[in-house]
Write a protein that holds these residues in place. Structure first.
Motif, short mmCIF file in Angstrom:
data_model
loop_
_atom_site.label_atom_id
_atom_site.label_comp_id
_atom_site.label_asym_id
_atom_site.label_seq_id
_atom_site.Cartn_x
_atom_site.Cartn_y
_atom_site.Cartn_z
N LEU A 40 10.76 37.63 3.88
CA LEU A 40 9.58 37.11 4.57
C LEU A 40 9.71 35.63 4.88
O LEU A 40 9.15 35.14 5.86
CB LEU A 40 8.33 37.40 3.74
N ARG A 41 10.48 34.91 4.09
CA ARG A 41 10.66 33.48 4.35
C ARG A 41 11.21 33.28 5.77
O ARG A 41 10.76 32.43 6.54
CB ARG A 41 11.61 32.89 3.29
N ARG A 48 10.45 37.90 -0.94
CA ARG A 48 10.32 36.48 -0.63
C ARG A 48 11.39 36.05 0.37
O ARG A 48 11.11 35.39 1.37
CB ARG A 48 10.42 35.67 -1.92
N LEU A 76 12.15 42.52 -7.29
CA LEU A 76 11.47 43.02 -6.08
C LEU A 76 10.75 41.89 -5.35
O LEU A 76 10.84 41.76 -4.13
CB LEU A 76 10.46 44.12 -6.46
N VAL A 77 10.04 41.08 -6.11
CA VAL A 77 9.27 40.00 -5.50
C VAL A 77 10.23 39.03 -4.80
O VAL A 77 9.97 38.56 -3.69
CB VAL A 77 8.41 39.27 -6.56
N ASP A 78 11.34 38.74 -5.45
CA ASP A 78 12.29 37.79 -4.90
C ASP A 78 12.92 38.29 -3.60
O ASP A 78 13.13 37.53 -2.65
CB ASP A 78 13.38 37.54 -5.94
N ALA A 120 5.84 33.73 -5.49
CA ALA A 120 5.78 34.81 -4.51
C ALA A 120 6.33 34.34 -3.17
O ALA A 120 7.37 34.81 -2.71
CB ALA A 120 4.35 35.30 -4.35
N HIS A 121 5.63 33.42 -2.53
CA HIS A 121 6.13 32.88 -1.27
C HIS A 121 6.26 31.37 -1.34
O HIS A 121 7.11 30.78 -0.70
CB HIS A 121 5.17 33.21 -0.12
N ASP A 129 0.96 41.83 -7.04
CA ASP A 129 0.89 42.99 -6.17
C ASP A 129 1.82 44.13 -6.58
O ASP A 129 1.67 45.24 -6.10
CB ASP A 129 1.17 42.59 -4.71
N VAL A 130 2.78 43.85 -7.45
CA VAL A 130 3.59 44.95 -7.96
C VAL A 130 3.05 45.31 -9.34
O VAL A 130 3.20 44.56 -10.30
CB VAL A 130 5.08 44.59 -8.03
N VAL A 143 10.22 43.77 -11.63
CA VAL A 143 9.25 43.09 -10.77
C VAL A 143 9.81 41.79 -10.16
O VAL A 143 9.71 41.59 -8.95
CB VAL A 143 7.93 42.84 -11.52
N PRO A 144 10.40 40.89 -10.96
CA PRO A 144 10.88 39.64 -10.37
C PRO A 144 11.91 39.88 -9.27
O PRO A 144 11.91 39.19 -8.23
CB PRO A 144 11.54 38.92 -11.55
N GLN A 148 3.74 37.59 -11.34
CA GLN A 148 5.07 37.06 -11.06
C GLN A 148 4.90 35.74 -10.32
O GLN A 148 4.22 35.69 -9.29
CB GLN A 148 5.84 38.08 -10.22
N ARG A 165 8.00 27.99 -6.76
CA ARG A 165 8.16 28.75 -8.01
C ARG A 165 7.63 27.94 -9.18
O ARG A 165 7.33 28.48 -10.23
CB ARG A 165 9.63 29.06 -8.26
N LEU A 200 2.21 40.15 -0.09
CA LEU A 200 3.17 41.12 -0.60
C LEU A 200 2.60 42.54 -0.61
O LEU A 200 3.27 43.49 -0.21
CB LEU A 200 3.65 40.70 -2.00
N THR A 223 1.97 36.27 -7.60
CA THR A 223 1.48 37.54 -7.06
C THR A 223 1.34 38.52 -8.21
O THR A 223 2.04 38.42 -9.22
CB THR A 223 2.43 38.13 -6.00
#
Ligand code: SF4
Lengths: 475, 259, 220
Positions: free
Chosen positions: A194-195, A191, A186-188, C205-206, C196-197, A183-184, C202, C209, A136, C194
């Motif tokens: 990129l998936r 995800r 943005l991360v989602d 990440a990839h 990274d933010v 944050v969640p 969190q 969950r 990330l 992650t």
């Protein structure tokens, strides 16, 4: 990336004035330093673990040729391919060729500092491949077209607001109104995007945290799981690693793993620690058909000779920069190349050249905090001092420093004259400053007095006063 | 030199160039403490600087010359005591390194290193000094100088000595082991970075509410005091020896006038 | 022209000051001299291995439930998924142990040779490591690697007696199997994460969950 290390001073100045960056940098301390300390204190013999880490690395480096050949033979036996790259250009060509032969269109990448070092993304882009960073942090800085500013947390310099903006621009064509997303959220979003890349990539490129000669294996240490999706989904897995990443056997790898996670992120173990050996086996139901590993020299063999061999023990944990007050003040970009902080200040001059990195060995107070946390006990301050010596010997030290030192040394070698000059000078300075006790400005001391007062000396020198006392006593 | 029959040995005081030039009171405080502990104190006249500026700037030729000069000047003393972890560290760790391959001097460098002590460590570990009857009212905080802490193992010794001072409260600051940004010539080569580091240090000092900051190295103290004064902070800065010798009240704090 | 390989190895040899041919026996005897027979310092704990394992496992934000027999796994999975938006299809690794599970009819099961379609994946761990609370999964015919990483919910079976103390015990077990290590050998310690933010932790990440362990008490 091209080195901008020669611009250290202006870059550092800019960093000190960048309020977003300064805000972001406070998190290095909060995030890494405290967590590491808790785990190190808990470990029964962390000092012994560091000793062992150092011994393993020293031993491996002293027999590097033997272990590399062993490693190569094992990888081959397991059905993998080993490539050797002496230079950046060779590394680029090898990897671009593999992608071409595979008719690859899309490449996913896990975080690899060796890849940053040889400018792999630039080469893949130039070859017309769609290259997607999947860590990330790396993804964020890829969108921002910036180099990493930390070897473990590449986007540590980015604030949430900046990331919100980047995602808005790249994922939503600038249509989102929100200025600051959670944050969640943005991360989602990352995800999801990129998936899709993971599932459609033809080649996956990763770094390697450790190579094992015994089995021809490589370790991949991540928290996101992006490394595993990168190496297990595409048809081809290409790993890139410096030749110094090797250890003799799996028990040695245990030591490195115990040191690495604790020192890097303050974890006993990252979420995913994976050992990869060759391509998928006949009976496997998934995994890549082909496995390539590219072993990089790029200046490392040169370091084997002499004192700088110690730097090759580095396991890229980032603890030195997390504990560096200078890094904490200016962040990673000021250093101008892929490796920042104390380890970078040694490595960059070794790889890029001492003449192009004059500030790096000098921009350090030699406070030694980095050395005290380095898991493999690299004497970073000593190595920086050695680089200063090389600079001095090669005439790369600034003139002002050299003149200053010469004048100072002239006096320091002549105690009588020194004492006399000191008494006269100090007497004067003492009288001038006595009432206030300090100077706001002094000739020749502009660098000091820009941000500090200069404390005034007491009446005379200690030597003079002591001799006086001696006379009085014997009288 | 006053030889007494009870002398526990002769200590040569390496005052350091900063003490010599800027703060003789630290030299006298150190000498007083050593004498109190029963040692005879001498200050060899041939001392100037330990050579660290040259050494840290890669000028090993000058550093070597000065190292040899110091080794010669301090021959024959039972102990060499230095009121600075930084200059002490140069003698104990770096002279042996610098002269490692010089058959004539290597042994002498190691031998000197073996006799050389930082002041507070000497008082605690060699002299096993018990301070009594000392008074100093106020709240202090202690900055660990980097070389003292990491090259000479100085952390608990000054705190143990300060613990014997009546009326004194020690409040630890955050990041007491983090560099103040002095770094010898670093502070003038990279003044902006240095200023940031010393500002962080000053913030941490202020946050303790202490009225006085102590340290065992004049370099750090000049840097910290210089910043404190520039910001008009009321916190005073002294070398730890001055408090332990009871002379801190008499002499103006670092960077303060005589009134 | 010599190859890059030969040039690199040549430079290594000359910069190491090597005058004789490289020699594996010399390397290993110098290894003994440098490192001795001793092993790496390692974490220690006062209680039993399983307790340590579970403590570390929980600390990594993973959850677990205990069942008496493999057959009971089905109900345990259903209970775990009951309050989650995970649908009712579970993708099972082609592992023989999972043949013994009786699945409640609230769940649909599908055999998976990879994780591409799985929202819920069930696999079987070879070992657990007490020192870090890690599950160890060996890739192979019965354990697709991608099933460990693609599902949102990763559920793993582990036999209680398969918990070993340290990494070194894992290598020992692996060496017993003979031959090469599996292609992909995964230590899994909690769900994907992650920071990274803004260094904010969190999960998910990839990879998964959430990570849920079904600890099977008995050998049947
Ligand atoms: S030099 Fe040491 S502390 Fe810094 S990254 Fe390398 S191993 Fe870690």
């Amino acid at each position: 990336m091209e080195s901008r290390a020669h611009l250290f001073k202006p870059q550092a100045r800019e960093a000190l004035q960048n309020t977003d960056l300064q805000q972001a940098l406070t998190r290095v301390q909060e995030g890494f330093v405290g967590k590491r300390k808790v785990l190190v204190d808990q470990f029964p013999d962390f000092e012994g673990l560091r000793d062992r880490g150092q011994a393993i690395k020293d031993h491996t480096l002293a027999h590097l040729d033997v272990y590399l050949e062993q490693f190569e033979a094992k990888v081959r036996e397991a059905g993998g391919h080993v490539h050797w790259a002496e230079t950046q250009q060779e590394a680029q060509e090898i990897i671009v060729d593999i992608c071409r032969q595979e008719n690859a269109r899309m490449v996913t990448k896990g975080k690899t500092m060796a890849g940053e070092e040889v400018q792999l993304n630039e080469a893949l882009d130039a070859a017309g491949l769609e290259t997607v960073e999947t860590d990330l942090g790396e993804y964020i800085i890829q969108l921002a077209k910036e180099p990493p500013s930390h070897i473990i947390a590449p986007a540590i310099h980015k604030t949430r607001q900046q990331i919100t903006e980047l995602f808005n621009e790249h994922h939503h064509h600038g249509t989102l109104k929100e200025k600051l997303r959670e944050v969640p959220d943005l991360v989602d979003e990352a995800r999801g995007i990129l998936r899709d890349k993971f599932l459609n990539a033809d080649v996956g490129i990763t770094g390697a945290n450790c190579l094992v000669a015994e089995t021809g294996s490589m370790f991949l240490v991540t928290n996101e799981g992006n490394g595993d999706l990168t190496h297990s989904l595409p048809r081809v897995h290409v790993a890139i690693a410096g030749i110094e990443k090797l250890v003799p056997n799996l028990d040695d790898a245990s030591t490195i793993l115990r040191l690495l996670a604790r020192s890097a992120t303050g974890q006993e173990m990252t979420a995913y620690t994976t050992m990869v050996t060759g391509p998928a086996r006949a009976e496997d139901t998934d995994g890549p058909e082909a496995f390539h590993i590219v072993l990089i020299d790029n200046g490392r063999t040169r370091m084997l000779e002499g004192r700088f061999r110690e730097m090759l023990r580095c396991i890229r944990c980032g603890a030195c920069m997390n504990h560096c007050p200078v890094y904490s003040a200016i962040g990673g970009h000021a250093y101008g190349w892929v490796y920042p902080g104390p380890m970078g200040s040694v490595l960059t001059p070794m790889i890029v050249g001492l003449d192009k990195t004059r500030d790096l060995p000098n921009a350090c107070t030699l406070n030694g905090r980095c050395q005290s946390v380095c898991p493999v006990r690299i004497p970073l301050p000593d190595l920086l001092r050695d680089l200063r010596e090389e600079q001095h010997d090669q005439g790369l030290t600034p003139k002002t420093t050299r003149y200053g030192l010469n004048i100072w040394a002239w006096f320091a070698r002549r105690p009588r004259l020194y004492g006399l000059a000191a008494r006269v000078g100090i007497g004067l300075l003492g009288r001038l400053g006595r009432r206030r006790g300090r100077f706001r400005k002094l000739p020749l001391a502009g660098a000091w007095t820009a941000g500090r007062d200069f404390p005034a000396p007491q009446k005379t020198t200690f030597q003079a006063a002591w001799q006086q006392r001696k006379k009085e006593k014997s009288a | 030199m006053t030889e007494t029959t009870q002398s526990r040995g002769t200590v040569a005081l390496f005052a350091t160039c900063l003490v010599d030039l800027f703060r003789p009171s630290v030299g006298f405080a150190s000498a007083q403490l050593l004498e109190q502990a029963g040692y005879t104190v001498d200050v060899p006249e041939a001392q100037t600087c330990c050579g660290q500026p040259a050494y840290n700037n890669g000028d090993h030729q000058h550093a070597t010359t000065i190292a040899k000069q110091v080794i010669t000047a301090f021959r024959g003393y039972d102990y060499i005591v230095v009121p600075s972890g930084s200059c002490g560290g140069t003698i104990t760790s770096h002279y042996p390194d610098l002269l490692r391959d010089d058959p004539q001097w290597a042994e002498a460098a190691r031998e000197l290193a073996g006799r050389t002590w930082e002041l507070t460590r000497f008082l605690v570990e060699v002299a096993q000094m018990e301070l009594t009857g000392l008074q100093h009212s106020g709240v202090i905080t202690y900055h660990d100088s980097c070389s003292g802490l990491r090259e000479m193992g100085i952390r608990d010794q000054p705190r143990a000595l300060l613990g014997a001072v009546e009326g004194l409260e020690l409040r630890e600051m955050a990041d007491t082991d983090v560099c103040c940004g002095f770094g010898g010539t670093f502070c003038v080569k990279y003044p902006e970075i240095s200023e940031r580091l010393v500002s962080n240090k000053v913030d941490n000092i202020e946050a303790t509410g202490a009225d006085t900051v102590l340290a065992g190295d004049l370099g750090c103290l000049f840097n910290i005091a210089g910043r404190l004064k520039r910001l008009d902070k009321p916190v005073r800065a002294y070398h730890v020896a001055e408090v332990l010798a009871g002379t801190a009240g008499r002499d103006a704090a670092i960077g303060e006038g005589e009134n | 022209m010599s190859s890059a390989r030969d040039r690199i190895l040549g430079k290594i040899r000359s910069n190491l000051g090597r005058t004789t041919a490289p020699d594996a026996a010399a390397a290993s005897s110098s290894r003994l001299a440098a490192l001795g027979d001793e092993t790496s310092p390692r974490p220690v704990w006062d209680d039993d291995d399983l307790s340590r394992f579970l403590r570390c496992f929980e600390a990594a934000a993973a959850t677990w439930a205990r069942v008496d027999t493999v057959a009971d796994t089905g109900d345990a999975v259903a209970t775990y998924l009951a309050d989650k938006p995970a649908g009712n299809t579970v993708h099972l690794a082609p592992h023989p142990l999972l043949d013994d599970v009786s699945w409640p009819n609230t769940l649909t099961t599908a055999r998976a040779t990879h994780g591409r379609e799985a929202l819920v994946g069930v696999s079987v761990a070879e070992l657990g490591v007490a020192e870090t609370g890690s599950l160890v999964l060996f890739s192979g015919a019965d354990t697709p690697t991608t099933l460990n990483f693609l599902p949102d919910y990763h559920i793993v079976l582990l036999r209680m007696d398969a918990v070993v103390p340290h990494f070194e015990d894992v290598w020992a077990r692996m060496r017993e199997r003979g031959g090469f290590p599996p292609r992909s050998f995964n230590f899994i310690t909690g769900p994907s994460r992650t920071a990274d933010v803004e260094q904010t932790l969190q999960l998910g990440a990839h990879g998964p969950r959430s990570l849920h362990l079904i600890l099977v008490a008995a050998r049947d």
